[in-house]
Motif scaffolding. Structure first.
Motif, PDB file in Angstrom:
ATOM      1  N   ILE A  37      -6.145  -5.171  -2.577  1.00  0.00           N
ATOM      2  CA  ILE A  37      -5.224  -5.218  -1.442  1.00  0.00           C
ATOM      3  C   ILE A  37      -4.864  -6.662  -1.104  1.00  0.00           C
ATOM      4  N   ASP A  38      -5.856  -7.546  -1.094  1.00  0.00           N
ATOM      5  CA  ASP A  38      -5.592  -8.957  -0.804  1.00  0.00           C
ATOM      6  C   ASP A  38      -4.616  -9.560  -1.809  1.00  0.00           C
ATOM      7  N   LEU A  39      -4.728  -9.146  -3.069  1.00  0.00           N
ATOM      8  CA  LEU A  39      -3.910  -9.734  -4.124  1.00  0.00           C
ATOM      9  C   LEU A  39      -2.474  -9.214  -4.144  1.00  0.00           C
ATOM     10  N   ILE A  40      -2.253  -7.964  -3.727  1.00  0.00           N
ATOM     11  CA  ILE A  40      -0.916  -7.385  -3.922  1.00  0.00           C
ATOM     12  C   ILE A  40      -0.204  -6.976  -2.637  1.00  0.00           C
ATOM     13  N   ALA A  41      -0.831  -7.123  -1.488  1.00  0.00           N
ATOM     14  CA  ALA A  41      -0.219  -6.638  -0.247  1.00  0.00           C
ATOM     15  C   ALA A  41       1.128  -7.289   0.034  1.00  0.00           C
ATOM     16  N   ASP A  42       1.301  -8.546  -0.360  1.00  0.00           N
ATOM     17  CA  ASP A  42       2.561  -9.221  -0.083  1.00  0.00           C
ATOM     18  C   ASP A  42       3.496  -9.241  -1.285  1.00  0.00           C
ATOM     19  N   ARG A  75      -8.999   3.463   2.224  1.00  0.00           N
ATOM     20  CA  ARG A  75      -8.320   2.526   1.332  1.00  0.00           C
ATOM     21  C   ARG A  75      -6.807   2.723   1.356  1.00  0.00           C
ATOM     22  N   ILE A  76      -6.360   3.971   1.358  1.00  0.00           N
ATOM     23  CA  ILE A  76      -4.930   4.258   1.375  1.00  0.00           C
ATOM     24  C   ILE A  76      -4.288   3.725   2.653  1.00  0.00           C
ATOM     25  N   LEU A  77      -4.906   4.018   3.790  1.00  0.00           N
ATOM     26  CA  LEU A  77      -4.327   3.605   5.067  1.00  0.00           C
ATOM     27  C   LEU A  77      -4.415   2.101   5.255  1.00  0.00           C
ATOM     28  N   SER A  78      -5.468   1.477   4.740  1.00  0.00           N
ATOM     29  CA  SER A  78      -5.582   0.020   4.800  1.00  0.00           C
ATOM     30  C   SER A  78      -4.491  -0.631   3.961  1.00  0.00           C
ATOM     31  N   PHE A  79      -4.269  -0.103   2.762  1.00  0.00           N
ATOM     32  CA  PHE A  79      -3.217  -0.634   1.897  1.00  0.00           C
ATOM     33  C   PHE A  79      -1.858  -0.504   2.575  1.00  0.00           C
ATOM     34  N   LYS A  80      -1.582   0.667   3.139  1.00  0.00           N
ATOM     35  CA  LYS A  80      -0.300   0.884   3.814  1.00  0.00           C
ATOM     36  C   LYS A  80      -0.109  -0.111   4.955  1.00  0.00           C
TER      37      LYS A  80
END
Length: 210
Positions: A37-42, A75-80
């Motif tokens: 998530i840290d690597l691809i969120a943006d 994980r899904i909701l954190s990613f979203k």
């Protein structure tokens, strides 16, 4: 297959994004670790489709063996949440493969994902791809009356509750009361009049047709 299982998927997505590519990601979401998530969120993520079958813990874990219901949802909701901090217009869709074991949870899934800010849910009746007893037992071919009842209930919730989330299904089943709600239907697509309701877009055809 599951793209997030690739050991370098984060680096691949990062590299594509840095080169100006728009990303359309389909995944079951169980491998959205904090590092990923840290690597691809943006990244330039424009559409995310989550495959999530059923909506109760028992049903989900019976279908997605070795998956943990609570952890997958976290994980899904954190990613979203993280993606939409960078790209609030990114659309989030649920693909729900319908089996005999989860057909009764369709309408409840619609409500659950509405409450969690998803844009669309698509119901996909399972295709029997091998002549096994299990797959034959899970086919909904003999249970289309139950499928219809769930589509009807889900449509009522979407319309009466003015849901943001819209709904389709791949076999073109419309609510049995379709004639009474023409302004809420386009083929099997059901939408409320919520100002934030979004028609789902599949970019593949758009780009293939220039």
């Amino acid at each position: 297959y599951e793209p997030m299982a690739h050991p370098k998927i984060a680096e691949i997505l990062r590299g594509l994004s840095d080169r100006g590519m728009k990303l359309d990601l389909t995944t079951n979401g169980t491998l959205f670790t904090d590092r990923v998530i840290d690597l691809i969120a943006d990244c330039r993520v424009r559409r995310v489709t989550i495959s999530f079958d059923g909506i109760t813990k028992a049903t989900f874990e019976a279908i997605r063996q070795r998956a943990n219901y609570e952890l997958a949802l976290k994980r899904i909701l954190s990613f979203k949440e993280r993606v939409q901090q960078h790209n609030p217009d990114c659309s989030f869709t649920i693909n729900y493969t319908v089996l005999n074991d989860n057909i009764a949870e369709m309408a409840d899934a619609v409500t659950f994902w509405e409450l969690n800010g998803f844009d669309h849910i698509g119901f996909i009746p399972m295709v029997v791809r091998a002549p096994t007893d299990y797959l034959r037992s899970q086919s909904i071919e003999a249970h289309l009356d139950r499928f219809q009842a769930q589509i009807d209930e889900a449509a009522r919730r979407i319309i009466d509750g003015n849901y943001h989330l819209s709904m389709t299904n791949t076999i073109g089943i419309r609510p049995s009361f379709a004639d009474a709600i023409p302004s809420h239907l386009v083929a099997s697509l059901v939408m409320s009049r919520n100002a934030n309701a979004r028609v789902p877009r599949n970019p593949r055809g758009y780009y293939q047709n220039r």
